[in-house]
Design an enzyme around this catalytic site. Structure first.
Site, PDB file in Angstrom:
ATOM      1  N   GLY A  10       0.842  -1.202   0.000  1.00  0.00           N
ATOM      2  CA  GLY A  10       0.000   0.000   0.000  1.00  0.00           C
ATOM      3  C   GLY A  10       0.870   1.243   0.000  1.00  0.00           C
ATOM      4  O   GLY A  10       1.918   1.259   0.650  1.00  0.00           O
ATOM      5  N   GLU A 103       5.703  -5.364   5.736  1.00  0.00           N
ATOM      6  CA  GLU A 103       6.085  -6.769   5.982  1.00  0.00           C
ATOM      7  C   GLU A 103       6.011  -7.634   4.733  1.00  0.00           C
ATOM      8  O   GLU A 103       6.823  -8.534   4.555  1.00  0.00           O
ATOM      9  CB  GLU A 103       5.241  -7.387   7.094  1.00  0.00           C
ATOM     10  CG  GLU A 103       3.757  -7.218   6.917  1.00  0.00           C
ATOM     11  CD  GLU A 103       2.978  -8.493   7.239  1.00  0.00           C
ATOM     12  OE1 GLU A 103       1.747  -8.445   7.149  1.00  0.00           O
ATOM     13  OE2 GLU A 103       3.584  -9.534   7.546  1.00  0.00           O
ATOM     14  N   ILE A 126       1.509   2.810   6.841  1.00  0.00           N
ATOM     15  CA  ILE A 126       0.768   3.677   7.758  1.00  0.00           C
ATOM     16  C   ILE A 126       0.378   2.907   9.009  1.00  0.00           C
ATOM     17  O   ILE A 126       0.173   3.497  10.058  1.00  0.00           O
ATOM     18  CB  ILE A 126      -0.492   4.318   7.112  1.00  0.00           C
ATOM     19  CG1 ILE A 126      -1.525   3.267   6.707  1.00  0.00           C
ATOM     20  CG2 ILE A 126      -0.118   5.215   5.954  1.00  0.00           C
ATOM     21  CD1 ILE A 126      -2.898   3.868   6.461  1.00  0.00           C
ATOM     22  N   ASP A 127       0.290   1.562   8.904  1.00  0.00           N
ATOM     23  CA  ASP A 127      -0.175   0.760  10.041  1.00  0.00           C
ATOM     24  C   ASP A 127       0.845   0.693  11.183  1.00  0.00           C
ATOM     25  O   ASP A 127       0.493   0.326  12.302  1.00  0.00           O
ATOM     26  CB  ASP A 127      -0.494  -0.673   9.591  1.00  0.00           C
ATOM     27  CG  ASP A 127      -1.727  -0.753   8.705  1.00  0.00           C
ATOM     28  OD1 ASP A 127      -2.313   0.297   8.403  1.00  0.00           O
ATOM     29  OD2 ASP A 127      -2.099  -1.877   8.315  1.00  0.00           O
ATOM     30  N   ARG A 162     -25.118  12.888  18.860  1.00  0.00           N
ATOM     31  CA  ARG A 162     -24.960  11.569  18.224  1.00  0.00           C
ATOM     32  C   ARG A 162     -23.698  10.853  18.702  1.00  0.00           C
ATOM     33  O   ARG A 162     -22.748  11.500  19.150  1.00  0.00           O
ATOM     34  CB  ARG A 162     -24.789  11.757  16.710  1.00  0.00           C
ATOM     35  CG  ARG A 162     -26.083  11.990  15.993  1.00  0.00           C
ATOM     36  CD  ARG A 162     -25.798  12.284  14.531  1.00  0.00           C
ATOM     37  NE  ARG A 162     -27.052  12.436  13.810  1.00  0.00           N
ATOM     38  CZ  ARG A 162     -27.170  13.054  12.643  1.00  0.00           C
ATOM     39  NH1 ARG A 162     -26.123  13.601  12.056  1.00  0.00           N
ATOM     40  NH2 ARG A 162     -28.336  13.125  12.051  1.00  0.00           N
ATOM     41  N   MET A 169      -7.700   2.881   9.430  1.00  0.00           N
ATOM     42  CA  MET A 169      -7.003   1.700   8.917  1.00  0.00           C
ATOM     43  C   MET A 169      -6.217   1.011  10.038  1.00  0.00           C
ATOM     44  O   MET A 169      -6.048   1.573  11.122  1.00  0.00           O
ATOM     45  CB  MET A 169      -6.115   2.065   7.741  1.00  0.00           C
ATOM     46  CG  MET A 169      -6.895   2.196   6.446  1.00  0.00           C
ATOM     47  SD  MET A 169      -5.809   2.384   5.019  1.00  0.00           S
ATOM     48  CE  MET A 169      -7.006   2.211   3.687  1.00  0.00           C
ATOM     49  N   GLU A 222     -10.017  -0.848  11.430  1.00  0.00           N
ATOM     50  CA  GLU A 222     -10.786  -1.683  10.485  1.00  0.00           C
ATOM     51  C   GLU A 222     -10.676  -3.171  10.819  1.00  0.00           C
ATOM     52  O   GLU A 222     -11.551  -3.961  10.475  1.00  0.00           O
ATOM     53  CB  GLU A 222     -10.294  -1.433   9.059  1.00  0.00           C
ATOM     54  CG  GLU A 222      -8.844  -1.827   8.884  1.00  0.00           C
ATOM     55  CD  GLU A 222      -8.255  -1.580   7.524  1.00  0.00           C
ATOM     56  OE1 GLU A 222      -9.005  -1.332   6.575  1.00  0.00           O
ATOM     57  OE2 GLU A 222      -7.008  -1.647   7.420  1.00  0.00           O
ATOM     58  N   HIS A 272      -8.874   5.424   2.492  1.00  0.00           N
ATOM     59  CA  HIS A 272      -7.620   5.804   1.834  1.00  0.00           C
ATOM     60  C   HIS A 272      -7.268   7.281   1.978  1.00  0.00           C
ATOM     61  O   HIS A 272      -6.164   7.674   1.591  1.00  0.00           O
ATOM     62  CB  HIS A 272      -7.657   5.375   0.360  1.00  0.00           C
ATOM     63  CG  HIS A 272      -7.647   3.881   0.222  1.00  0.00           C
ATOM     64  ND1 HIS A 272      -8.789   3.124   0.381  1.00  0.00           N
ATOM     65  CD2 HIS A 272      -6.638   3.010   0.008  1.00  0.00           C
ATOM     66  CE1 HIS A 272      -8.486   1.841   0.248  1.00  0.00           C
ATOM     67  NE2 HIS A 272      -7.186   1.744   0.014  1.00  0.00           N
ATOM     68  N   GLN A 274      -6.474   8.434   4.596  1.00  0.00           N
ATOM     69  CA  GLN A 274      -5.320   8.351   5.517  1.00  0.00           C
ATOM     70  C   GLN A 274      -4.018   8.061   4.791  1.00  0.00           C
ATOM     71  O   GLN A 274      -2.938   8.203   5.353  1.00  0.00           O
ATOM     72  CB  GLN A 274      -5.549   7.228   6.536  1.00  0.00           C
ATOM     73  CG  GLN A 274      -6.718   7.470   7.445  1.00  0.00           C
ATOM     74  CD  GLN A 274      -7.231   6.158   8.034  1.00  0.00           C
ATOM     75  OE1 GLN A 274      -6.891   5.800   9.143  1.00  0.00           O
ATOM     76  NE2 GLN A 274      -8.048   5.426   7.289  1.00  0.00           N
TER      77      GLN A 274
HETATM   78  O1  F6P Z   1      -0.943  -0.652   3.714  1.00  0.00           O
HETATM   79  C1  F6P Z   1      -1.696  -1.029   4.807  1.00  0.00           C
HETATM   80  C2  F6P Z   1      -3.127  -0.701   4.548  1.00  0.00           C
HETATM   81  O2  F6P Z   1      -3.297   0.674   4.457  1.00  0.00           O
HETATM   82  C3  F6P Z   1      -4.049  -1.323   5.585  1.00  0.00           C
HETATM   83  O3  F6P Z   1      -4.241  -0.511   6.702  1.00  0.00           O
HETATM   84  C4  F6P Z   1      -5.303  -1.548   4.780  1.00  0.00           C
HETATM   85  O4  F6P Z   1      -6.050  -2.623   5.286  1.00  0.00           O
HETATM   86  C5  F6P Z   1      -4.796  -1.884   3.451  1.00  0.00           C
HETATM   87  O5  F6P Z   1      -3.558  -1.259   3.309  1.00  0.00           O
HETATM   88  C6  F6P Z   1      -5.709  -1.482   2.314  1.00  0.00           C
HETATM   89  O6  F6P Z   1      -5.151  -1.920   1.141  1.00  0.00           O
HETATM   90  P1  F6P Z   1      -5.679  -1.585  -0.318  1.00  0.00           P
HETATM   91  O7  F6P Z   1      -5.270  -0.178  -0.614  1.00  0.00           O
HETATM   92  O8  F6P Z   1      -4.985  -2.573  -1.178  1.00  0.00           O
HETATM   93  O9  F6P Z   1      -7.148  -1.726  -0.267  1.00  0.00           O
END
Ligand code: F6P
Length: 343
Positions: A10, A103, A126-127, A162, A169, A222, A272, A274
């Site tokens: 990603g 990873e 980002i994770d 609310r 993510m 998520e 996205h 983020q």
């Molecule tokens: O790169 C990690 C990440 O941003 C995760 O947090 C997320 O689940 C995943 O990528 C989303 O991936 P894609 O952009 O392929 O949907």
């Protein structure tokens, strides 16, 4: 030397800053030639690359995304692709390949290294769930974006009395949720590491609302999952690395909260957003430090190593160690800091 560079997995803010640093240090520091493989491991398998120099990298420091493109291609999942990747590196005369990734991308780098490729890793995601380093490129920016979004959600939640569930993510680790939740004053934070009990979530909300505050923010990663035997959710599809395509737990939580408490609930999935846009100053500096340190590693012949942030210093760790297991959330941060503010 002839140095290859790629970005895989990603995308995230700060990748271009890292590419620029690699190119600058190679060209100005060592008179190396640099070529950039397109779309992560896909470009290495298919032999698609572009020459990179200082001139090509002008203006990219503050730009999000990656000028090289990226993909989740896994050569070890495609017949004959590993051999083709090694042939490309041989044919292109690559003395060292700098892989910028998380990873999955670095897991492939590690395996290609065992087959003879000269690889050096730069950690990004980002994770923030890659081991061996205090921080990965992109995490700081993602947290900043999520915290700003939570600030905005507070004012609309307050105006309407609310509960707003903000899904961020983080599929295996709750780093973004926890940092953004602490920074944004969340009523409760849900992370993949701690399966949540929806009754406890509702109890926190009811407690807060009993004190005369009628608006709350629930931050959920998520990848957060309900505790066994509580709520059932659909199984997601898997990508080439076997990771689930997530997105949607926020809706489940909002529906359950509304049904069980009667509080009106809404959900915002940041998705996205983020991963896009300009990197924070911290990520620009981190990426620049990682990029220059990776070139130092190349010139020291420190193959199979990843550059890493340890406190104030950039050091090296074996890529094999970094990808051996995920860096999940610091339990103490969650229990001794984040949870103190729940309810
Ligand atoms: O790169 C990690 C990440 O941003 C995760 O947090 C997320 O689940 C995943 O990528 C989303 O991936 P894609 O952009 O392929 O949907």
């Amino acid at each position: 030397m002839r140095v290859g560079v790629l970005t895989g997995g990603g995308d995230c803010p700060g990748l271009n800053a890292a590419i620029r640093a690699v190119v600058r240090k190679c060209e100005v520091g060592h008179s190396d030639e640099v070529i950039g493989y397109l779309d992560g491991w896909r470009g290495v398998i298919e032999g698609e690359a572009v020459p990179l120099d200082v001139e090509r990298c002008r203006g990219i420091l503050p730009r999000g995304g990656t000028i090289l493109g990226t993909s989740r291609t896994n050569p070890f999942k495609i017949e004959g692709a590993t051999e083709r990747a090694l042939e490309t590196l041989e044919r292109d005369g690559i003395d060292a390949l700098i892989a910028i990734g998380g990873e999955d991308t670095l897991g492939v780098a590690n395996r290609l290294g065992l087959l003879g490729a000269h690889v050096v890793g730069i950690p990004k995601t980002i994770d923030n769930d890659l081991s061996g380093t205090d921080a990965t490129i992109g995490f700081d920016t993602a947290v900043q974006i999520a915290a700003e979004a939570i600030d905005r959600l507070h004012t609309t939640a307050e105006s309407h009395d609310r509960v707003i569930v903000c899904e961020v993510m983080g599929r295996h680790a709750g780093w973004i949720a926890t940092y953004a939740g602490i920074a944004g004053g969340a009523t409760v934070i849900l992370v993949p590491e701690e399966p949540f009990d929806i009754d406890a979530v509702c109890a926190y909300l009811e407690h807060r609302h009993s004190t005369g505050r009628f608006a709350s923010i629930v931050v959920t990663a998520e990848g957060a999952l309900p505790a066994a035997g509580t709520i059932s959710i659909a199984s997601p599809e898997l990508d080439q690395f076997g990771h689930p395509r997530l997105g949607g737990i926020g809706n489940v939580v909002a529906d359950e909260v509304e049904r069980r408490t009667g509080f009106e609930a809404r959900v915002t999935i940041l998705g996205h957003v983020q991963r896009g846009g300009t990197p924070s100053a911290f990520d620009r500096v981190l990426a620049t430090r990682f990029g220059t340190a990776a070139v130092d590693a190349v010139h020291d012949g420190a193959f199979g190593q990843m550059v890493a942030l340890h406190g104030p210093k950039i050091e090296r760790v074996p890529i094999a160690d970094a990808v051996a297991q995920l860096k999940t959330l610091d339990k103490d941060l969650f229990e001794s800091v984040a949870e103190v503010f729940f309810g």
